[in-house]
Motif scaffolding. Structure first.
Motif, PDB file in Angstrom:
ATOM      1  N   THR A 127      53.530  11.870  53.872  1.00  0.00           N
ATOM      2  CA  THR A 127      52.194  12.046  54.439  1.00  0.00           C
ATOM      3  C   THR A 127      51.400  10.750  54.349  1.00  0.00           C
ATOM      4  OG1 THR A 127      52.182  14.395  53.840  1.00  0.00           O
ATOM      5  CG2 THR A 127      50.043  13.365  54.274  1.00  0.00           C
ATOM      6  N   TRP A 128      51.491  10.094  53.190  1.00  0.00           N
ATOM      7  CA  TRP A 128      50.805   8.807  53.021  1.00  0.00           C
ATOM      8  C   TRP A 128      51.289   7.819  54.077  1.00  0.00           C
ATOM      9  CZ3 TRP A 128      51.404   3.683  52.614  1.00  0.00           C
ATOM     10  CH2 TRP A 128      50.363   2.925  52.091  1.00  0.00           C
ATOM     11  N   ILE A 131      50.025   8.714  57.701  1.00  0.00           N
ATOM     12  CA  ILE A 131      48.602   8.440  57.924  1.00  0.00           C
ATOM     13  C   ILE A 131      48.342   6.935  57.912  1.00  0.00           C
ATOM     14  CG2 ILE A 131      46.277   8.784  57.013  1.00  0.00           C
ATOM     15  CD1 ILE A 131      47.523  11.271  58.262  1.00  0.00           C
ATOM     16  N   LEU A 140      42.456   6.176  53.328  1.00  0.00           N
ATOM     17  CA  LEU A 140      42.550   7.427  54.082  1.00  0.00           C
ATOM     18  C   LEU A 140      43.910   8.087  53.862  1.00  0.00           C
ATOM     19  CD1 LEU A 140      41.356   9.414  56.153  1.00  0.00           C
ATOM     20  CD2 LEU A 140      42.334   7.967  57.958  1.00  0.00           C
ATOM     21  N   VAL A 144      44.301  11.887  52.242  1.00  0.00           N
ATOM     22  CA  VAL A 144      44.977  12.973  52.954  1.00  0.00           C
ATOM     23  C   VAL A 144      46.239  13.408  52.211  1.00  0.00           C
ATOM     24  CG1 VAL A 144      46.140  13.630  55.091  1.00  0.00           C
ATOM     25  CG2 VAL A 144      44.053  12.258  55.182  1.00  0.00           C
TER      26      VAL A 144
END
Length: 198
Positions: A127-128, A131, A140, A144
């Motif tokens: 996910t890192w 994004i 950000l 997230v």
């Protein structure tokens, strides 16, 4: 007593600031006072380059993982395993050895997640990356990724204690990025590859 000792060890190990130690070895300034003021790998990258930043990242990651691995070897109690990880994480945020002035917890939090659930960690890390690649903001991406981490932990481990502990880390990590959130909202946050506080 052993259980309490594990939590204390977690906090004391977490309190070792990799950024400060790396900068001292290299005879650089205090990362809490130079650059962004954050004792983390991103600021060390700015102050000293890739090699010292990687060393800082590895140190912060390991101090989250190793105390939890020790806890797993000693006990199967999810409460103690969770508490040990939380102690390591908050040791990084509020280190006893360095006037309780710590970093934002991204690498150490990831290290704790690795020891709790490699699958949940992998999902959080992906996910890192997604994004960060899409928006080019490290802060950000961290916000997230950690916001999603409790869902990943619940999905993989189905353990309410570990999920609750992950949620605590997520809330704390987002809170530590509150200044970044303001800069993101005002368009003042620096992107990856440029000067950054995250």
């Amino acid at each position: 007593m052993i259980d309490i000792g594990l939590v204390i060890i977690g906090y004391l190990v977490g309190s070792v600031s990799s950024a400060i130690l790396v900068c001292r070895v290299l005879q650089l300034g205090d990362p809490r006072e130079d650059g962004s003021g954050n004792p983390g790998a991103t600021n060390v990258l700015r102050l000293a380059g890739k090699g010292p930043a990687v060393a800082t990242l590895a140190g912060d990651w390991l101090k989250g993982t190793l105390p939890v691995v020790l806890a797993w070897l000693v006990t199967s109690d999810p409460v103690i395993i969770s508490a040990t990880g939380l102690a390591a994480f908050f040791g990084h945020l509020y280190p006893a050895y360095f006037r309780f002035q710590g970093g934002k917890g991204v690498a150490t939090g990831m290290g704790v997640l690795l020891a709790w659930s490699p699958v949940a960690l992998a999902a959080t890390a992906l996910t890192w990356l997604a994004i960060a690649a899409a928006f080019r903001f490290s802060s950000l991406a961290a916000i997230v990724a950690f916001a999603m981490a409790p869902a990943y932990m619940l999905w993989h481990m189905e353990d309410p204690v570990l999920t609750a502990a992950t949620a605590i880390i997520a809330v704390a990590a987002v809170w530590r990025h509150r200044e970044n959130i303001v800069r993101l909202a005002t368009g003042e946050e620096s992107q990856i590859g440029k000067s950054s506080d995250s």
